[in-house]
Design an enzyme around this catalytic site. Structure first.
Site, PDB file in Angstrom:
ATOM      1  CB  SER A 181      31.651  38.788  41.069  1.00 28.56           C
ATOM      2  OG  SER A 181      32.023  38.375  42.356  1.00 28.56           O
ATOM      3  CG  HIS A 240      33.870  42.144  44.562  1.00 28.02           C
ATOM      4  ND1 HIS A 240      33.152  42.954  43.694  1.00 28.02           N
ATOM      5  CD2 HIS A 240      33.350  40.886  44.426  1.00 28.02           C
ATOM      6  CE1 HIS A 240      32.223  42.229  43.084  1.00 28.02           C
ATOM      7  NE2 HIS A 240      32.336  40.975  43.491  1.00 28.02           N
TER       8      HIS A 240
END
Length: 243
Positions: free
Chosen positions: A134, A170
């Protein structure tokens, strides 16, 4: 033994829920260690959780997961102060740097204060595998979309830029990620951008994307680039290898 050439594994994964512990390392993190070429000794992993505020509870979970697989895990905390006056030697003594998720905007700001970006660039060039999830994926790129400022995604463009691309994470699990990336690429705010669904990772050798991998059975990786003739973003799904 360092990696044979500068190597980055930028991911939307790497952790999983453990059977007896809260956290275990997933296949992506194991792949990062494999890429380092370490053999005949315990791998050494430098965990950097700046984006999560250097929470000691997070560090404890990562240390416990490292113990399960027989790795030496150390933590590069910058709150309230770095662990050493010689960040260069500290970072370069590891096989892998793994950067956790959280606020990429805060991560980049704190790293600048401590000059960590320059240290990480030298480590990358010296064969230390740079990896993360991330925020720990976006940071190696020019920038990407982030919820660092609130629920509505914004774009950061002050990444370390070891890789001359944008990055989307994501991509399949948060419905606003794809349109935000497309808008940023179409406007020119982000350059050509590589994206990962949850569980996927982008393997770069030098600055070239050489493989997309995944630790799960679904999802994938994508490239989004601007069509100059129409001023729109065009997306292409990339081939992927399941780990």
């Amino acid at each position: 033994m360092p990696a044979p050439e500068p190597t980055i594994l930028a991911t939307s994964g790497g952790y999983r829920y453990g059977r007896r512990t809260e956290l275990e390392f997933g296949k992506l993190l194991h792949f990062a260690v494999e890429l380092s070429g370490v053999d005949g000794r315990r791998p050494s992993v430098c965990h950097v959780n700046t984006a999560g505020g250097d929470q000691r509870a997070d560090n404890a979970r990562v240390s416990e997961a490292g113990g399960l697989v027989g790795w030496d895990v150390s933590h590069l905390n910058l709150f309230p102060m770095p662990p050493t006056d010689d960040l260069r030697s500290f970072v370069l003594s590891h096989d892998v740097v793994w950067v956790g998720g959280g606020s990429v905007a805060n991560l980049l700001a704190v790293w600048r204060v401590h000059g960590l970006g320059e240290v990480l660039r030298e480590a990358w060039q010296a064969g230390v595998v740079l990896s993360g999830v991330s925020a720990g994926s976006i940071c190696w790129h020019v920038g990407g979309t982030t919820d660092s400022f609130g629920p509505e995604l914004r774009v950061v463009t002050d990444g370390l830029a070891l890789l001359p691309y944008g990055n989307g994470v994501h991509y399949d699990s948060e419905k606003t990620r794809r349109p935000a990336v497309h808008a940023a690429v179409a406007s020119g705010e982000l350059p050509l951008t590589y994206c990962t669904d949850d569980g996927a990772g982008l393997l770069y050798r030098g600055t070239e994307l050489v493989q997309v991998v995944s630790e799960v059975s679904h999802g994938g990786g994508y490239v989004v680039q601007r069509d100059e003739s129409s001023g729109t973003a065009q997306e292409e799904k990339l081939d992927i290898r399941r780990l």
